[in-house]
Design a protein around this motif. Sequence first.
Motif, PDB file in Angstrom:
ATOM      1  N   VAL A 134       1.197   1.061 -22.581  1.00 30.70           N
ATOM      2  CA  VAL A 134       1.593   2.533 -22.463  1.00 30.70           C
ATOM      3  C   VAL A 134       0.141   3.209 -22.674  1.00 30.70           C
ATOM      4  O   VAL A 134      -0.619   2.935 -23.829  1.00 30.70           O
ATOM      5  CB  VAL A 134       2.349   2.952 -23.944  1.00 30.70           C
ATOM      6  N   GLY A 135      -0.517   3.955 -21.769  1.00 34.16           N
ATOM      7  CA  GLY A 135      -1.714   4.515 -22.022  1.00 34.16           C
ATOM      8  C   GLY A 135      -2.300   5.425 -20.699  1.00 34.16           C
ATOM      9  O   GLY A 135      -1.254   5.487 -19.915  1.00 34.16           O
ATOM     10  N   ASP A 136      -3.240   5.999 -20.620  1.00 33.22           N
ATOM     11  CA  ASP A 136      -3.781   7.037 -19.888  1.00 33.22           C
ATOM     12  C   ASP A 136      -4.753   6.212 -18.851  1.00 33.22           C
ATOM     13  O   ASP A 136      -5.752   5.629 -19.179  1.00 33.22           O
ATOM     14  CB  ASP A 136      -4.458   8.166 -20.386  1.00 33.22           C
ATOM     15  N   ILE A 137      -4.541   6.444 -17.369  1.00 33.59           N
ATOM     16  CA  ILE A 137      -5.566   5.725 -16.790  1.00 33.59           C
ATOM     17  C   ILE A 137      -6.682   6.290 -16.863  1.00 33.59           C
ATOM     18  O   ILE A 137      -7.956   5.503 -16.073  1.00 33.59           O
ATOM     19  CB  ILE A 137      -5.068   5.992 -15.068  1.00 33.59           C
ATOM     20  N   GLY A 138      -7.082   7.515 -17.196  1.00 34.64           N
ATOM     21  CA  GLY A 138      -8.629   7.947 -17.467  1.00 34.64           C
ATOM     22  C   GLY A 138      -9.188   7.244 -18.683  1.00 34.64           C
ATOM     23  O   GLY A 138     -10.017   7.606 -19.067  1.00 34.64           O
ATOM     24  N   ASP A 139      -8.316   6.275 -19.423  1.00 31.61           N
ATOM     25  CA  ASP A 139      -8.896   5.659 -20.640  1.00 31.61           C
ATOM     26  C   ASP A 139      -9.613   4.322 -20.056  1.00 31.61           C
ATOM     27  O   ASP A 139      -9.055   3.342 -19.848  1.00 31.61           O
ATOM     28  CB  ASP A 139      -7.836   5.151 -21.754  1.00 31.61           C
ATOM     29  N   HIS A 140     -10.899   4.415 -19.798  1.00 37.36           N
ATOM     30  CA  HIS A 140     -11.571   3.352 -18.911  1.00 37.36           C
ATOM     31  C   HIS A 140     -11.553   2.058 -19.890  1.00 37.36           C
ATOM     32  O   HIS A 140     -11.014   1.084 -19.054  1.00 37.36           O
ATOM     33  CB  HIS A 140     -13.151   4.030 -19.023  1.00 37.36           C
ATOM     34  N   GLU A 141     -11.676   2.001 -21.030  1.00 39.27           N
ATOM     35  CA  GLU A 141     -11.902   0.835 -21.937  1.00 39.27           C
ATOM     36  C   GLU A 141     -10.591   0.234 -21.872  1.00 39.27           C
ATOM     37  O   GLU A 141     -10.510  -1.029 -21.868  1.00 39.27           O
ATOM     38  CB  GLU A 141     -12.324   1.154 -23.353  1.00 39.27           C
ATOM     39  N   LEU A 142      -9.293   0.816 -21.879  1.00 35.30           N
ATOM     40  CA  LEU A 142      -7.968   0.197 -22.056  1.00 35.30           C
ATOM     41  C   LEU A 142      -7.827  -0.205 -20.622  1.00 35.30           C
ATOM     42  O   LEU A 142      -7.049  -1.418 -20.632  1.00 35.30           O
ATOM     43  CB  LEU A 142      -6.998   1.397 -22.365  1.00 35.30           C
TER      44      LEU A 142
END
Length: 330
Positions: A49-57
């Motif tokens: 569960v996360g945002d595709i804009g979160d590069h590190e995740l």
Amino acid sequence: MNVLVTGGAGYIGGHMVLALLDAGHKPVVFDNLSTGFRSSVPDGVPLVVGDIGDHELVFRTLHAHRIDAIVHFAAKLVVPESVSDPLGYYLNNTVKSRALMAAAVAAGVEAFVFSSTAAVYGNASDKPIGEDVPLAPLSPYGSSKQLTEVMLRDVAAAHSLRYVALRYFNVAGADPAMRHGQSTANATHLIKVAVQTALGMRSHMEVYGTDYPTPDGTCIRDYIHVSDLISAHMRALTHLSEGGESLVMNCGYGHGYSVSEVVETVRRVSGRAVEARLAPRRAGDPVAIVADSSRIRSRLGWEPRYDDLSTIVEHTLRWESMLRERNLTL
């Protein structure tokens, strides 16, 4: 193959997850659950569960699951909403796709399948549209997808990443086995809205614009069954896994139906009344969009199985009836 499916808890992405499982691959779902459903992810399939804009995740996810390919569905997709909120659409569909690509390059992922759209064409022609016509999107939604295609082209030229961009026409229907379908409560897809009206889940529906230069004055669209669309994605993945070159291809049947024809088909298949009220045109809606799908048929050997409007409506009707019964028993 280990495949990251962005938006995999949503309508089209959820069908992709099932197809990957059916073929013996290992999907990993990446979804912020803004429109998708945790319950749509099959047991045993990892969900991040996360945002595709979160590069590190995204980067950590690609490494942790040893991802071989990305299939990118996550996007905002309502044309009129994009006209009123262009910055939101460019952020979600373009800027965050750039972050996803950057993570893919950093992690060494070389295969990328992108969910693009026929909205990149605008009012190109009243005949089937080929991929090489000049692009002229009428909405920020279409422009946001066009810009992502441009980024993919340039990234592929500079790095080892290869991609297939699939330009969807109008997606509808549900898994024939009724394992998955469109479950978003306020979805704007014409066939879903018409079916919900037939089932009494809506008091009426609206037909936006009756003065277009078409035989009955309503817009014409090429409706493709979601299962046929997913088979195109599976063929695209196979193409890339075998070292195939980057491609841009239409996903449609090559013939269209007007809004009025769709409403009449829903009435006939359901055997119920559908109250359709006339309304003004919506901003960003082209007159007619029909695919020339000869490229994907010849290059990937794609052959649709459900090229029939009545079948698409029937599957939608069965799915919506299931949802209705489920909600009534809760």
